[in-house]
Design an enzyme around this catalytic site. Structure first.
Site, PDB file in Angstrom:
ATOM      1  CG  ASP A  82     -12.540  -1.995   4.051  1.00 11.34           C
ATOM      2  OD1 ASP A  82     -13.033  -1.971   2.901  1.00 11.34           O
ATOM      3  OD2 ASP A  82     -11.348  -2.295   4.262  1.00 11.34           O
ATOM      4  CD  GLU A 144      -9.043  -1.560  -1.089  1.00 12.23           C
ATOM      5  OE1 GLU A 144      -8.187  -1.397  -1.969  1.00 12.23           O
ATOM      6  OE2 GLU A 144      -9.137  -0.799  -0.093  1.00 12.23           O
TER       7      GLU A 144
END
Length: 384
Positions: A82, A144
């Site tokens: 991400d 994350e």
């Protein structure tokens, strides 16, 4: 023989060009499954055994674990899929298109840290399971940048992975073995509103928060005096008063006030213990003033991380890079991988100064040293 993954440039273009923002704000949050599917296709072509691990309760989010070889030990090369949200109008280059210019690769995730996943696959190009005495694993995680749901799901599953791990966060190719923990806490005081002409008509929550802030600043000094770790540039815990809101009009006694604080914890400090002490100090003020009080986490705390200086992965990384392993103040997934029994370092080609801002880039001259470094780590920890 398996077919090969696409070229490194093709992989970089695919990763940067695939939107996978994660955010605690639902309007900005996106699935990472398209990135996971790309990685799965490339890794299967490279001969890896690929598992897509959906996150519990989040069918649009998944981790990926790709394994070459077998056995109980081995090396994990780990990265998150991400990125943070972005303001496209502030970029000179298209954030969702890999652009080469000025000796750099521009694009969202070039530095932090999609590029590392492509570089990990490239470093393993041509290897087969028969080449390996210990397995090589490539791990790609979800969320994350928001709540670390992907890494937390791995810990909840409790599945052992490798013996050693490298997380390719942006460190400028300098190994990191320690980082602080991260806490975000909401402190809310509730009093009683009333007409501002007479303080006795209410109980001012903003007055109470003023006293709480003084107590927290005194605690901040105590923490700095009592907890030290010389490896950190800022060698003590920090407490930042970051956001406050109270009341609604100057002619009303403030009935409710909320303060948000950020805390960075040294290894050895527990978020549970720190929150209990925070609550105790807030309660001391609030109870004396007759205010209701609430202390709640803004997000689930990220623990501190510390891998021993004598760990083999630390020593080898120091030898290969020529740099002593460092400590940083930002958080990573390292504590979660360590909880799974791995000895983990953070080591990647990007620079933290380029992360989370417009025109994020990766220096082109970092690519070859990164590939050489990853191949040397694979040689040391996996090859026969």
């Amino acid at each position: 023989m398996p077919s090969q993954a696409p070229t490194l440039t093709t992989m970089l273009e695919g990763l940067i060009g695939t939107l996978s923002v994660s955010s605690v704000t639902p309007a900005f949050d996106h699935s990472n499954r398209a990135v996971i599917d790309l990685l799965a296709s490339w890794l299967e072509s490279a001969g890896f055994r690929v598992e897509i691990l959906a996150l519990p309760g989040q069918p649009d989010k998944a981790n990926l674990l790709a394994t070459l070889g077998s056995g109980p030990g081995g090396l994990v090369l780990s990265g998150h899929t991400d990125t943070v949200p972005f303001d496209a109008h502030l970029w000179t280059h298209d954030p969702l298109k890999l652009t080469e210019a000025q000796g750099r690769l521009y694009g969202l995730g070039t530095s932090d840290m999609k590029s590392f996943l492509a570089l990990a696959i490239e470093a393993a190009r041509g290897l087969t399971a028969t080449d390996l005495a210990q397995p090589l694993m490539i791990l790609a995680t979800a969320d994350e940048e928001s709540a670390m749901h992907g890494a937390r799901a791995l810990v909840e599953a409790g599945r052992p992975l490798g013996r050693y791990a490298v997380i390719g966060e942006p460190t400028g190719l300098r190994p990191v073995r320690l980082h602080k923990g991260v806490m975000g806490e909401s402190i809310r005081l509730v009093g009683r509103s009333g007409h501002a002409s007479d303080p006795a008509l209410g109980n001012n929550a903003l007055d109470g928060m003023y006293e709480v802030m003084g107590a927290l600043m005194a605690w901040r000094s105590e923490l700095a005096d009592s907890h030290r770790h010389p490896d950190f540039k800022i060698p003590h815990p920090t407490l930042n008063l970051g956001h406050i809101h109270g009341g609604d009009n100057p002619n009303r006694i403030c009935g409710e006030c909320e303060l948000h604080v950020d805390m960075r914890l040294l290894p050895g400090l527990s978020a549970t213990d720190v929150r209990a002490e925070l609550s105790r100090r807030v309660a001391t003020v609030a109870d004396r003033r007759g205010l209701a009080w609430f202390v709640e986490p803004l997000f689930e705390a990220i623990p501190p991380a510390e891998t021993p200086a004598g760990s083999a992965i630390v020593r080898v990384a120091e030898g290969l890079t020529g740099h002593t392993a460092e400590a940083v103040n930002f958080g990573t997934e390292a504590p979660f991988l360590n909880q799974l029994g791995m000895e983990t370092i953070v080591l990647g080609p990007g620079d933290i100064a380029q992360a989370h801002q417009p025109d994020e880039y990766l220096e082109l001259d970092r690519i070859r040293p990164t590939l050489d470094l990853l191949r040397a780590l694979i040689q040391r920890f996996c090859l026969r």
